[in-house]
Design an enzyme around this catalytic site. Structure first.
Site: not given
Length: 376
Positions: A3, A11, A14, A87, A211, A263, A308, A335
């Protein structure tokens, strides 16, 4: 993955990009196993790997600079723009859109918002791409001042990129470090973006959550549906259901079961209900309500529950309710494995028997983990 932005030091999102991908995946799998090491009965399935690039179906683009020379990317610590328009995480459909967005800003004189000066109108552009290539664009504005210029250019936008299906204005009037506000104005006739997931369309309205990695979401929902099918409950709740990923897959896996998705977001529920109507799933009901409140106040209990939750986990009240509910099977999709561990401590009667890591976020330390819990 190589990258140029990371190599140039502009940046650092990552953080693991220089680590070989196979090593990244091994480390995440090892981290999940270490965090849940107390559960000796837990059997781990092989982790699910992601593509290394072009997997991200969302772009949260901060717009800075001037309308003559806009910068599409992020802000540095001083509040100045950093270009990230190429990106390599973005899908090819999003990358192809970037020059069109830059041309639109110039063409319509859409004044970028300056964080240091607190002046300007266009704060962010939020893009979502479906597997079929359709695009949703959301322009986050300080006020309605640019609404008419943007509306005027929709035909031009769709001529330049026919994949653009949904366009909306989001109003974020306050000077706050958030991505979007609460008010949405849809400018196109089409109001939802269909996301193709395991052979069905999950409809996203502008403020619906989905997601960021569609292929990994498919694997996650398929795994949940397999666990649910093996348990074969007659009744199931999907708490924190979002646009209905787990509930819809469960309804297909269990056509004779009664399934309810809960939800708090009315936008997400409206999206989920459209998929129900299209698929003709008579065994599935969606309700817009807080998940914990719904569970605690319920008069009848299901045989199986899917949760979730957001990164904070399900919390003390819902965990205690599940612990004492007598429900035999729970599928927990997390997550944040650390909040999962804390929730499991509050539910000692529900034992993790099978688990799997899903690499939703390559080149970072973050991942999804799903576990199948069964009452001891």
């Amino acid at each position: 993955m190589q990258c140029d932005y990371f190599d140039a030091g502009v940046c650092r999102s990552c953080t693991q990009i220089r680590v070989p991908y196979a090593t990244q995946l091994e480390s995440k799998d090892a981290d999940a196993k270490a965090l849940l090491h107390k559960h000796a009965q837990l059997r781990w399935l092989s982790p699910v790997a992601s593509k290394e690039s072009a997997f991200r179906n969302k772009a949260k683009i901060v717009v800075s600079g001037t309308h003559q020379n806009p910068v599409l990317g992020i802000l540095n610590r001083e509040g100045n723009g950093v270009d990230l328009s190429e990106c390599p995480l973005y899908t090819f459909d999003i990358l192809a859109l970037m020059p069109v967005l830059r041309e639109l800003i110039q063409r319509a004189s859409l004044t970028p918002y300056s964080v240091p000066a607190r002046k300007g109108e266009l704060k962010n552009i939020l893009v979502t791409a479906s597997p079929s290539g359709e695009l949703m664009l959301r322009f986050v504005l300080r006020s309605k001042k640019l609404l008419v210029p943007i509306r005027r250019e929709i035909s031009w936008l769709q001529q330049r990129n026919p994949a653009i299906s949904v366009v909306s204005i989001n109003l974020l009037r306050e000077h706050k470090a958030v991505v979007e506000g609460g008010e949405e104005i849809i400018l196109t006739e089409q109001q939802t973006l269909p996301m193709q997931v395991n052979g069905m369309d999950l409809h996203l309205r502008p403020q619906s959550f989905f997601q960021t990695n569609t292929a990994i979401a498919e694997a996650l929902y398929a795994q949940g549906a397999q666990w649910v099918a093996d348990a074969a409950p007659h009744t199931l709740w999907d708490l924190y259901c979002g646009v209905g990923g787990f509930a819809l897959h469960s309804a297909q896996a269990l056509p004779d079961a009664s399934i309810t998705g809960i939800e708090i977001s009315e936008e997400a529920i409206a999206s989920a209900q459209r998929t129900v109507d299209e698929k003709g799933l008579d065994n599935l009901t969606f309700i817009a309500q807080d998940a914990t409140t719904f569970a605690v106040d319920a008069q009848e209990l299901p045989e199986c529950v899917v949760v979730n939750p957001p990164r904070r986990g399900i919390g003390e009240q819902l965990a205690q309710w599940l612990e004492h509910s007598g429900i035999q099977t729970v599928v927990y999709s997390s997550c944040n494995a650390r909040s999962l561990v804390k929730d499991l401590e509050k539910m000692p009667s529900l034992k993790p028997v099978e688990g799997r890591v899903f690499d939703m976020f390559p080149h970072t330390n973050h991942y999804e983990v799903a576990v199948l819990l069964q009452r001891a």
